[in-house]
Design a protein around this motif. Structure first.
Motif, PDB file in Angstrom:
ATOM      1  N   GLY A  48       0.703  -1.087  -0.020  1.00  0.00           N
ATOM      2  CA  GLY A  48       0.281  -0.105  -0.022  1.00  0.00           C
ATOM      3  C   GLY A  48       0.874   1.462   0.060  1.00  0.00           C
ATOM      4  O   GLY A  48       0.711   1.935  -0.077  1.00  0.00           O
ATOM      5  N   ALA A  49       2.186   1.390   1.183  1.00  0.00           N
ATOM      6  CA  ALA A  49       2.675   2.303   1.443  1.00  0.00           C
ATOM      7  C   ALA A  49       3.423   2.326  -0.199  1.00  0.00           C
ATOM      8  O   ALA A  49       2.785   3.996  -0.722  1.00  0.00           O
ATOM      9  CB  ALA A  49       3.933   2.311   2.187  1.00  0.00           C
ATOM     10  N   ALA A  50       3.677   1.796  -1.004  1.00  0.00           N
ATOM     11  CA  ALA A  50       4.805   1.775  -2.266  1.00  0.00           C
ATOM     12  C   ALA A  50       3.601   2.381  -3.070  1.00  0.00           C
ATOM     13  O   ALA A  50       4.298   3.072  -4.471  1.00  0.00           O
ATOM     14  CB  ALA A  50       5.262   0.748  -2.920  1.00  0.00           C
ATOM     15  N   ARG A  51       2.396   1.660  -3.609  1.00  0.00           N
ATOM     16  CA  ARG A  51       1.282   2.257  -4.350  1.00  0.00           C
ATOM     17  C   ARG A  51       0.584   3.846  -3.960  1.00  0.00           C
ATOM     18  O   ARG A  51       0.648   4.734  -5.266  1.00  0.00           O
ATOM     19  CB  ARG A  51      -0.443   1.334  -3.931  1.00  0.00           C
ATOM     20  CG  ARG A  51      -0.376   0.797  -5.052  1.00  0.00           C
ATOM     21  CD  ARG A  51      -2.128   0.487  -5.085  1.00  0.00           C
ATOM     22  NE  ARG A  51      -1.695  -1.225  -3.997  1.00  0.00           N
ATOM     23  CZ  ARG A  51      -1.999  -1.828  -3.656  1.00  0.00           C
ATOM     24  NH1 ARG A  51      -2.891  -0.876  -2.970  1.00  0.00           N
ATOM     25  NH2 ARG A  51      -1.689  -2.695  -2.881  1.00  0.00           N
ATOM     26  N   ALA A  52       1.091   3.605  -2.611  1.00  0.00           N
ATOM     27  CA  ALA A  52       0.400   5.876  -2.835  1.00  0.00           C
ATOM     28  C   ALA A  52       1.877   6.169  -3.750  1.00  0.00           C
ATOM     29  O   ALA A  52       1.537   7.533  -3.545  1.00  0.00           O
ATOM     30  CB  ALA A  52       0.768   5.680  -1.481  1.00  0.00           C
ATOM     31  N   GLU A  53       2.890   5.975  -2.926  1.00  0.00           N
ATOM     32  CA  GLU A  53       4.139   6.579  -3.307  1.00  0.00           C
ATOM     33  C   GLU A  53       4.360   7.152  -5.049  1.00  0.00           C
ATOM     34  O   GLU A  53       4.497   7.289  -5.228  1.00  0.00           O
ATOM     35  CB  GLU A  53       5.348   5.792  -3.141  1.00  0.00           C
ATOM     36  CG  GLU A  53       6.344   6.988  -3.482  1.00  0.00           C
ATOM     37  CD  GLU A  53       7.859   5.757  -2.943  1.00  0.00           C
ATOM     38  OE1 GLU A  53       9.258   5.987  -3.489  1.00  0.00           O
ATOM     39  OE2 GLU A  53       7.971   5.299  -2.273  1.00  0.00           O
TER      40      GLU A  53
END
Length: 144
Positions: A48-53
């Motif tokens: 999720g963090a990678a997607r948000a970034e």
């Protein structure tokens, strides 16, 4: 002929052991489930963090492209119109460039400018590295 059935004390002990073992099994299963849950949660949070970034980078890139396009359009219009339409041109230019320099910048705008600048630098570095890699693969030992 033997009296009664099985030994009552032995039966009670076996039942007690079975209950204790089922409690231990349930506890170990609960611990294993908790460990698996935390492991899955960690993985999903990382994704999720990678997607948000990635989404943030795309948004920054889109904003940068919009600004560049607006600047190019303003420059093109200025070149095409000459002095005939000075007021609309100045209004658009003041919104784009003069607004940030004429007024005192707040913390949010300063932060946004810094983030946009960093994103642009990273994109340029990535493109440069990709060009170098492609040049190295196709050209062999040819420097450049």
């Amino acid at each position: 002929m033997p009296r009664g059935g099985p030994n009552q004390k032995a039966v009670a002990a076996k039942e007690k052991k079975a209950i204790a073992q089922s409690i231990k099994d349930a506890e170990s299963a609960r611990k294993a489930e908790a460990a698996a849950t935390t492991e899955w949660a960690t993985g999903s949070n990382a994704r999720g963090a990678a997607r948000a970034e990635s989404a943030a980078q795309k948004a920054d890139e889109a904003a940068r492209k919009r600004r560049e396009k607006a600047a190019l359009l303003a420059a093109e219009e200025e070149a095409n119109t000459g002095t005939g339409k000075a007021k609309p041109k100045l209004g658009a230019a003041s919104k784009k460039k003069g607004g940030g320099k004429g007024k005192k910048k707040n913390d949010l705008s300063l932060l946004e400018d810094a983030l946009v600048g960093d994103a642009e630098k990273k994109a340029k570095e990535k493109k440069k590295a990709e060009r170098i890699r492609r040049g190295g693969e196709g050209g062999g030992a040819a420097g450049g």
